[in-house]
Structure formats: C-alpha cells, structure tokens
Scaffold this motif. Structure first.
Motif, PDB file in Angstrom:
ATOM      1  N   SER A  92       6.213  69.686   1.968  1.00 48.85           N
ATOM      2  CA  SER A  92       7.235  68.676   2.265  1.00 48.85           C
ATOM      3  C   SER A  92       8.110  69.182   3.412  1.00 48.85           C
ATOM      4  O   SER A  92       9.236  69.656   3.186  1.00 48.85           O
ATOM      5  N   PRO A  93       7.608  69.122   4.657  1.00 49.84           N
ATOM      6  CA  PRO A  93       8.382  69.627   5.791  1.00 49.84           C
ATOM      7  C   PRO A  93       9.728  68.910   5.914  1.00 49.84           C
ATOM      8  O   PRO A  93       9.889  67.783   5.414  1.00 49.84           O
ATOM      9  N   PRO A  94      10.708  69.544   6.565  1.00 49.91           N
ATOM     10  CA  PRO A  94      12.037  68.939   6.689  1.00 49.91           C
ATOM     11  C   PRO A  94      11.979  67.522   7.247  1.00 49.91           C
ATOM     12  O   PRO A  94      11.246  67.239   8.202  1.00 49.91           O
ATOM     13  N   CYS A  95      12.766  66.644   6.631  1.00 50.24           N
ATOM     14  CA  CYS A  95      12.705  65.221   6.980  1.00 50.24           C
ATOM     15  C   CYS A  95      13.864  64.759   7.861  1.00 50.24           C
ATOM     16  O   CYS A  95      13.847  63.628   8.350  1.00 50.24           O
ATOM     17  N   GLN A  96      14.861  65.617   8.067  1.00 55.48           N
ATOM     18  CA  GLN A  96      16.106  65.154   8.674  1.00 55.48           C
ATOM     19  C   GLN A  96      15.913  64.480  10.031  1.00 55.48           C
ATOM     20  O   GLN A  96      16.571  63.485  10.343  1.00 55.48           O
ATOM     21  N   THR A  97      15.010  65.007  10.857  1.00 56.44           N
ATOM     22  CA  THR A  97      14.856  64.456  12.211  1.00 56.44           C
ATOM     23  C   THR A  97      13.946  63.233  12.237  1.00 56.44           C
ATOM     24  O   THR A  97      13.795  62.597  13.282  1.00 56.44           O
ATOM     25  N   HIS A  98      13.341  62.894  11.106  1.00 57.52           N
ATOM     26  CA  HIS A  98      12.461  61.728  11.034  1.00 57.52           C
ATOM     27  C   HIS A  98      13.118  60.546  10.325  1.00 57.52           C
ATOM     28  O   HIS A  98      12.691  59.400  10.522  1.00 57.52           O
ATOM     29  N   SER A  99      14.108  60.798   9.507  1.00 55.15           N
ATOM     30  CA  SER A  99      14.646  59.755   8.630  1.00 55.15           C
ATOM     31  C   SER A  99      15.390  58.681   9.420  1.00 55.15           C
ATOM     32  O   SER A  99      15.880  58.897  10.526  1.00 55.15           O
ATOM     33  N   ALA A 102      18.834  59.553  10.542  1.00 55.30           N
ATOM     34  CA  ALA A 102      19.006  60.354  11.758  1.00 55.30           C
ATOM     35  C   ALA A 102      19.334  59.471  12.949  1.00 55.30           C
ATOM     36  O   ALA A 102      20.120  59.849  13.817  1.00 55.30           O
ATOM     37  N   ARG A 103      18.751  58.284  12.979  1.00 54.27           N
ATOM     38  CA  ARG A 103      18.995  57.365  14.091  1.00 54.27           C
ATOM     39  C   ARG A 103      20.230  56.505  13.860  1.00 54.27           C
ATOM     40  O   ARG A 103      20.903  56.086  14.796  1.00 54.27           O
ATOM     41  N   ALA A 104      20.545  56.279  12.594  1.00 58.83           N
ATOM     42  CA  ALA A 104      21.676  55.413  12.271  1.00 58.83           C
ATOM     43  C   ALA A 104      22.984  56.178  12.158  1.00 58.83           C
ATOM     44  O   ALA A 104      24.045  55.583  12.028  1.00 58.83           O
ATOM     45  N   THR A 105      22.914  57.505  12.219  1.00 63.13           N
ATOM     46  CA  THR A 105      24.122  58.301  12.001  1.00 63.13           C
ATOM     47  C   THR A 105      25.207  57.994  13.011  1.00 63.13           C
ATOM     48  O   THR A 105      24.938  57.621  14.154  1.00 63.13           O
ATOM     49  N   ARG A 106      26.431  58.192  12.601  1.00 59.22           N
ATOM     50  CA  ARG A 106      27.583  57.967  13.477  1.00 59.22           C
ATOM     51  C   ARG A 106      27.802  59.122  14.426  1.00 59.22           C
ATOM     52  O   ARG A 106      28.554  59.016  15.380  1.00 59.22           O
ATOM     53  N   HIS A 107      27.145  60.259  14.144  1.00 55.87           N
ATOM     54  CA  HIS A 107      27.355  61.430  14.974  1.00 55.87           C
ATOM     55  C   HIS A 107      26.660  61.280  16.319  1.00 55.87           C
ATOM     56  O   HIS A 107      25.656  60.575  16.454  1.00 55.87           O
ATOM     57  N   LEU A 109      25.089  63.596  17.906  1.00 59.69           N
ATOM     58  CA  LEU A 109      23.963  64.499  18.040  1.00 59.69           C
ATOM     59  C   LEU A 109      22.647  63.732  18.088  1.00 59.69           C
ATOM     60  O   LEU A 109      22.352  62.911  17.236  1.00 59.69           O
ATOM     61  N   LYS A 110      21.864  64.027  19.116  1.00 57.55           N
ATOM     62  CA  LYS A 110      20.527  63.459  19.243  1.00 57.55           C
ATOM     63  C   LYS A 110      19.528  64.600  19.178  1.00 57.55           C
ATOM     64  O   LYS A 110      19.697  65.626  19.834  1.00 57.55           O
ATOM     65  N   ARG A 111      18.471  64.431  18.382  1.00 62.11           N
ATOM     66  CA  ARG A 111      17.483  65.494  18.205  1.00 62.11           C
ATOM     67  C   ARG A 111      16.076  64.934  18.340  1.00 62.11           C
ATOM     68  O   ARG A 111      15.804  63.818  17.921  1.00 62.11           O
ATOM     69  N   TYR A 112      15.196  65.756  18.909  1.00 63.76           N
ATOM     70  CA  TYR A 112      13.787  65.399  18.917  1.00 63.76           C
ATOM     71  C   TYR A 112      13.260  65.431  17.478  1.00 63.76           C
ATOM     72  O   TYR A 112      13.661  66.285  16.689  1.00 63.76           O
ATOM     73  N   PRO A 113      12.321  64.540  17.133  1.00 60.72           N
ATOM     74  CA  PRO A 113      11.663  64.676  15.824  1.00 60.72           C
ATOM     75  C   PRO A 113      10.950  66.024  15.738  1.00 60.72           C
ATOM     76  O   PRO A 113      10.331  66.467  16.699  1.00 60.72           O
ATOM     77  N   ASP A 114      11.066  66.649  14.598  1.00 63.17           N
ATOM     78  CA  ASP A 114      10.426  67.950  14.370  1.00 63.17           C
ATOM     79  C   ASP A 114       8.931  67.725  14.137  1.00 63.17           C
ATOM     80  O   ASP A 114       8.534  67.177  13.105  1.00 63.17           O
ATOM     81  N   MET A 115       8.100  68.163  15.087  1.00 61.68           N
ATOM     82  CA  MET A 115       6.662  67.887  15.004  1.00 61.68           C
ATOM     83  C   MET A 115       5.925  68.813  14.036  1.00 61.68           C
ATOM     84  O   MET A 115       4.697  68.736  13.903  1.00 61.68           O
ATOM     85  N   MET A 116       6.661  69.677  13.343  1.00 58.85           N
ATOM     86  CA  MET A 116       6.070  70.489  12.282  1.00 58.85           C
ATOM     87  C   MET A 116       5.317  69.603  11.286  1.00 58.85           C
ATOM     88  O   MET A 116       4.257  69.975  10.759  1.00 58.85           O
ATOM     89  N   LEU A 117       5.857  68.428  11.010  1.00 57.90           N
ATOM     90  CA  LEU A 117       5.236  67.490  10.077  1.00 57.90           C
ATOM     91  C   LEU A 117       3.795  67.205  10.485  1.00 57.90           C
ATOM     92  O   LEU A 117       2.859  67.338   9.683  1.00 57.90           O
ATOM     93  N   TYR A 141      10.551  55.434  13.050  1.00 59.85           N
ATOM     94  CA  TYR A 141       9.537  55.003  14.008  1.00 59.85           C
ATOM     95  C   TYR A 141       8.234  54.742  13.260  1.00 59.85           C
ATOM     96  O   TYR A 141       8.093  55.101  12.082  1.00 59.85           O
ATOM     97  N   GLU A 142       7.271  54.130  13.915  1.00 64.07           N
ATOM     98  CA  GLU A 142       5.958  53.939  13.314  1.00 64.07           C
ATOM     99  C   GLU A 142       5.274  55.301  13.184  1.00 64.07           C
ATOM    100  O   GLU A 142       5.150  56.034  14.171  1.00 64.07           O
ATOM    101  N   PRO A 143       4.840  55.695  11.978  1.00 62.10           N
ATOM    102  CA  PRO A 143       4.224  57.012  11.821  1.00 62.10           C
ATOM    103  C   PRO A 143       3.069  57.210  12.800  1.00 62.10           C
ATOM    104  O   PRO A 143       2.261  56.294  13.020  1.00 62.10           O
TER     105      PRO A 143
END
Length: 239
Positions: A92-99, A102-107, A109-117, A141-143
């Motif tokens: 279960s790789p980290p989901c934070q950059t895919h969820s 992450a896009r709807a956050t008020r912060h 901070l912009k991050r690339y999706p973690d391609m470890m998944l 995004y579309e998987p």
C-alpha cells in the motif's frame, strides 16, 4: 538501515507454500507500508512480515500482532530485495500525492504524484510469480493502469479480487479529534492509547483512516486462497 522490532517473536517453523487439495495454509505474506495493519487484522493461517517506516506506528502494529515479524524501514526497497521469499505480497504505497484531497487542499503546496505506486505494479507484474495486490486510494486523475475499485480503494492485482465495500462511518473524512479517533478505532476494531501524528498533521485519526478495513482485508486473502486453489486444480488436470 532496516532494523527489526522484537525479532524473537518471529515464527520458527517453515511456511507451507503452494496448494494441497485446494486448501492453502500458512502463507508467507509480505505486508508493505503496513501501517497499523488494518488489512491484516482478520488474517489466519499466515506468517506475516510487515514493513513500516514510522517506528511509532510499527510499535503499535507489533503489539496488535505479536506473532508477526515487524521491520522498521523502507518498504519500497525491501520489496526489491526480498520479494522472492514470499507466497503473497500486499503493498500500500503512500497515497497522499494521488488522493483527491491533494488537489483540493487549501494549501499552496504542489507536488508531483509519487510514481512509486506504478513502479511497484509494473515490477510485481513482471518479476513476482505469486499472487500480489497493490492498494491505493481513488486518485484525482484517471489511473495510468486500470484497477478494480472497492469503496474508496483501488486494487491492482494478478488475481480476481472478490471483496464488498464496507461503508465508511458518517463524516469519515472530518474525524480529526480524539472523539473521531475513538470512532475510527471502534469501526476498525483496532485500539491503542497513543496519539500518533504524521509530520505536521494534527489529526490523531489520520493513521486510522489510512487503514483498509479488516473485513476487506479478509475478503482479499480469501480471494488469494481461491486463486491458488484454482491454479492447483488446473495444474493437476494438466499433469
């Protein structure tokens, strides 16, 4: 460096891999990015090695599952080095950059999706002969690789996953105080006294929200056993 917590709790007897008369027992399971072990809670007849980076979370997992081998370290690296030692792999790789959050956050901070998944999906597809599953959230995004959706989870696997959604408790995403933590613990059947926070996150329920519900985890393992039993029958018919 990977350090093992309480190695004396590891099972000494060898695992039994493969199938016999359609029944699979004592599967050697690798549980990566294990968290609190929600997915693992209702598993039976397994030898589990769990890998978790956060030592505080790993310590809770070890208390909840004293029969498991728990390793504090890099799960992504551990997969590459030890995948061949197991009968079934759950990661279960980290989901934070895919969820979607992450896009709807008020912060700002912009991050690339973690391609470890996707690295792990591609690696397991081409290098691991046994059943495997990669779990993550539904992304914003579309998987890039098609997956099976069960509730809020996406599953990539090399077997048919037969699992039903377990409805989230009301106001699931906003349970961010101690009362919310208690409600989440009751929902999952996982209880511990500590308040553990991710980084600058001040929500004591976050690590509980990251769990796969135990009933879903149990259904996935049942699907693994059915897959292995079917393969054993097919193999016996071909001999």
């Amino acid at each position: 460096m990977i350090a093992q917590l309480q190695p004396e709790l590891a099972l000494d007897s060898p695992a039994i891999s493969g199938c016999e008369q359609g029944l699979v027992r004592n599967l050697r399971v690798l549980n990566l990015f294990a968290g609190l072990g929600g997915n693992r809670k209702d598993w039976e007849n397994v030898e589990v090695t769990a890998v978790e980076m956060d030592p505080r979370i790993a310590a809770v997992y070890q208390r909840l599952h004293p029969q498991d081998t728990v390793i504090v370290g890099d799960a992504h690296a551990y997969l590459l080095e030890h995948f061949a030692d197991f009968d079934f792999i759950w990661t279960s790789p980290p989901c934070q950059t895919h969820s979607k959050m992450a896009r709807a956050t008020r912060h700002a901070l912009k991050r690339y999706p973690d391609m470890m998944l996707y690295q792990e999906i591609i690696f397991l597809r081409h290098y691991f002969a046994g059943p495997w599953i990669v779990e993550n959230v539904t992304p914003y995004y579309e998987p890039l690789i098609p997956a099976q959706k069960v509730g809020r989870h996406l599953f990539w696997s090399n077997f048919d996953v037969r699992a039903l959604e377990i409805p989230n408790p009301p106001n699931f995403i906003n349970k961010c105080n101690l009362a919310g933590k208690q409600a989440m613990m009751d929902w999952l059947g996982i209880h511990y006294p500590e308040n553990i926070y991710y980084g600058k996150n001040h929500c004591p329920a976050q690590i509980l929200r990251n769990c796969v519900h135990p009933k879903v985890g149990a259904q996935v393992l049942a699907s693994v056993r059915q897959h292995l039993a079917n393969n054993a029958i097919t193999h016996s018919q071909e001999i």
